[in-house]
Design an enzyme around this catalytic site. Structure first.
Site, PDB file in Angstrom:
ATOM      1  N   LYS A 156     -24.104   7.470-107.944  1.00  0.00           N
ATOM      2  CA  LYS A 156     -25.383   6.974-107.430  1.00  0.00           C
ATOM      3  C   LYS A 156     -25.253   5.491-107.119  1.00  0.00           C
ATOM      4  CE  LYS A 156     -30.354   7.056-108.270  1.00  0.00           C
ATOM      5  NZ  LYS A 156     -31.440   7.532-109.151  1.00  0.00           N
ATOM      6  N   ILE A 158     -25.431  13.503-101.044  1.00  0.00           N
ATOM      7  CA  ILE A 158     -26.300  14.545-101.628  1.00  0.00           C
ATOM      8  C   ILE A 158     -27.771  14.256-101.360  1.00  0.00           C
ATOM      9  CG2 ILE A 158     -27.021  15.669-103.767  1.00  0.00           C
ATOM     10  CD1 ILE A 158     -24.287  15.105-104.916  1.00  0.00           C
ATOM     11  N   ASP A 196     -40.641   9.719-115.109  1.00  0.00           N
ATOM     12  CA  ASP A 196     -40.566  10.233-113.735  1.00  0.00           C
ATOM     13  C   ASP A 196     -40.271  11.730-113.738  1.00  0.00           C
ATOM     14  OD1 ASP A 196     -40.720  10.123-110.985  1.00  0.00           O
ATOM     15  OD2 ASP A 196     -38.637   9.535-110.707  1.00  0.00           O
ATOM     16  N   GLY A 213     -33.124   8.174-101.969  1.00  0.00           N
ATOM     17  CA  GLY A 213     -34.444   7.933-102.524  1.00  0.00           C
ATOM     18  C   GLY A 213     -34.764   6.458-102.517  1.00  0.00           C
ATOM     19  N   GLY A 214     -35.869   6.115-103.206  1.00  0.00           N
ATOM     20  CA  GLY A 214     -36.303   4.736-103.220  1.00  0.00           C
ATOM     21  C   GLY A 214     -35.351   3.808-103.941  1.00  0.00           C
TER      22      GLY A 214
END
Length: 514
Positions: free
Chosen positions: A43, A21, A134, A24-25
């Site tokens: 994730k 999907i 965030d 990221g960092g």
């Protein structure tokens, strides 16, 4: 975009990956299906040293249940020891994609709906003692008409002091509150980020942008947001949410949500109560009209900061003024306006001394109304102190009145007829700075409610009053006093906090119904 695992693989026991999907960092996110047929998002954390931050944030939110929060199910590790987060799969698109289709911003009513749902989710986190840290459009999703906030990777419990030794990068630079640079991770940083998101939904762009992260961060710290494109009804809401000082923002997301919800809602008309019939006819004196309140009687909408906050702001302004004075002196010397380093040191000392002499009393007067003449006398006294300091830095020593002194090699004795004495020389310095400090209302340069962040008119006034007394007392010219006053007038404005003035109420009404 290349992912570590492909479709059909089972890196985590009990789940089959279907597709990647996003990346990221902190890692990679996959759409997967459990052996029982449940669709989930997995994730994979690949943040290295940042994994501890991510895992701590997820663990804090595992048992939270709210319709506007993406559900987190569990934490597991694969055979290689890599941590995985099992969470709700949201098939809807993020707010960032919606904003890309609306480069000029969303309709006001739609932006209001997005924000109210966002505020409910963030308020739930705050009620459980957690800050998201965030918030950004990429972490806000819409699925089947429901807005959901996700990505708790940077969430953190609110400590008692709201300060920690955390040094990792926090949040996304375009949505980062100014106080994060000082280690403050209170819920006010979420209020600030929510204000940025509201601004972006209404205008189609973020208020602060630049070529580098450092440039954007500096704008968050020093530049006021441009509110020209914000719909007038939302101006006070956005301006308050984006205040540099956390104490000036909304105290909670619920309070900000009420302000947004009240935008465009007409006030209910007062209900007319029937008058009781008078039993006796009596002469009733006419009601006196209520006097129009003066500006002095109208309470300020900006809360006065605490003593600790004022001291912190003053200390920061004094340090910045010294840095700017060093930069200005170096620039002045580089273009050939100074003969030697002694002269450069004198200019630097006078610039710092005059800046501090204005900043310190101005901080005490910032949120008070007072007699300007009394303040002028205080400034005159500080001018005397600065004048004595200027004498000291130029090597002046007091002697018995009437005893001749050796004049400075660059000072013609004819400047003061018959006054080749130390007393006359000292008087010239002291009177010069006393007059220049008395002549102008210097404290207005540091007033947080001044009409504009920076103006050139004070520089012109400082130059005029810096040159005028030299017609009588020319000695201060040798130490660069006029130049120091002009530089000081610029520095004090740059280092002093400033609040964006809210538009007058009458103007808002005219724009609303025009």
């Amino acid at each position: 975009m290349k992912f570590t695992y492909g479709s059909g693989q089972r890196p985590l026991d009990g789940y089959v990956l279907k597709r990647g999907i996003g990346r990221g960092g902190f890692g990679e996110v996959y759409f997967a299906v459990s052996d029982g047929g449940k669709e989930v998002a997995l994730k994979l954390l690949r943040g290295g040293s940042n994994n501890e931050i991510e895992l701590r944030g997820v663990a804090q939110c595992l048992n939270l249940k709210h319709p506007n929060l993406v559900g987190l199910y569990d934490l597991k590790s694969d055979s290689q020891g890599d941590p995985w987060v099992i969470m709700e799969y949201v098939s809807g698109e993020p707010l960032s994609t919606v904003l890309n289709r609306h480069p000029n911003g969303l309709p006001s009513e739609l932006a209001q709906q997005w924000f109210l749902a966002l505020s409910k989710a963030v308020a739930c986190l705050h009620d459980h003692g957690i800050v998201h840290r965030d918030l950004k459009p990429g972490n806000i999703f819409l699925e089947n008409g429901t807005v959901k906030v996700g990505d708790y990777g940077l969430s953190k419990f609110i400590s008692g002091s709201q300060r920690t030794a955390q040094t990792q990068s926090v949040g996304t630079v375009h949505y980062m509150a100014p106080e994060i640079s000082t280690g403050n991770y209170g819920k006010q940083i979420d209020v600030y980020a929510a204000g940025i998101i509201l601004y972006e939904m209404l205008t189609g762009r973020v208020p602060f942008d630049g070529e580098s992260a450092g440039e954007i961060l500096m704008k968050h710290l020093t530049s006021p947001p441009d509110l020209a494109k914000v719909p007038v009804d939302y101006l006070p809401v956005v301006a308050k949410a984006l205040s540099k000082n956390p104490a000036h923002r909304y105290a909670s997301m619920a309070e900000m949500a009420r302000a947004v919800e009240g935008v465009g809602t007409p006030r209910p008309a007062p209900v007319a109560r029937p008058r009781p019939e008078p039993q006796k006819a009596a002469a009733v004196p006419p009601a006196r009209p209520r006097p129009k309140p003066r500006d002095e009687d109208i309470p300020s909408v900006i809360p006065v900061p605490t003593l600790r906050g004022q001291v912190g702001e003053l200390a920061g302004s004094m340090v910045l003024s010294a840095i700017f004075a060093l930069l200005a002196t170096t620039l002045w010397a580089s273009i050939g306006q100074m003969q030697n380093m002694t002269e450069a040191g004198t200019i630097f000392f006078l610039t710092v001394a005059t800046s501090w002499a204005v900043l310190v009393p101005s901080k005490l007067w910032a949120y008070q109304r007072g007699d300007s003449w009394r303040r002028r006398l205080v400034m005159m006294f500080l001018g005397v102190v600065v004048g004595l300091g200027a004498l000291w830095i130029n090597g002046w020593t007091s002697k018995v009145p009437g005893e001749a002194t050796q004049p400075h090699e660059s000072w013609p004795i004819e400047w003061l007829p018959g006054a080749g004495t130390a007393l006359a020389e000292g008087a010239a310095y002291v009177i010069y700075f006393a007059v220049t400090f008395f002549a102008l209302r210097w404290w207005r340069l540091a007033d947080p409610r001044r009409s504009s962040r920076f103006s050139f008119l004070p520089l012109l006034a400082a130059g005029f009053w810096g040159l005028l007394p030299l017609m009588i007392w020319p000695q201060p010219w040798q130490c660069g006093a006029p130049g120091a006053l002009v530089i000081m007038a610029a520095i004090v404005q740059l280092v002093s906090p400033w609040e964006q003035p809210a538009p007058p109420a009458s103007r808002r009404l005219r724009l609303r119904y025009s």
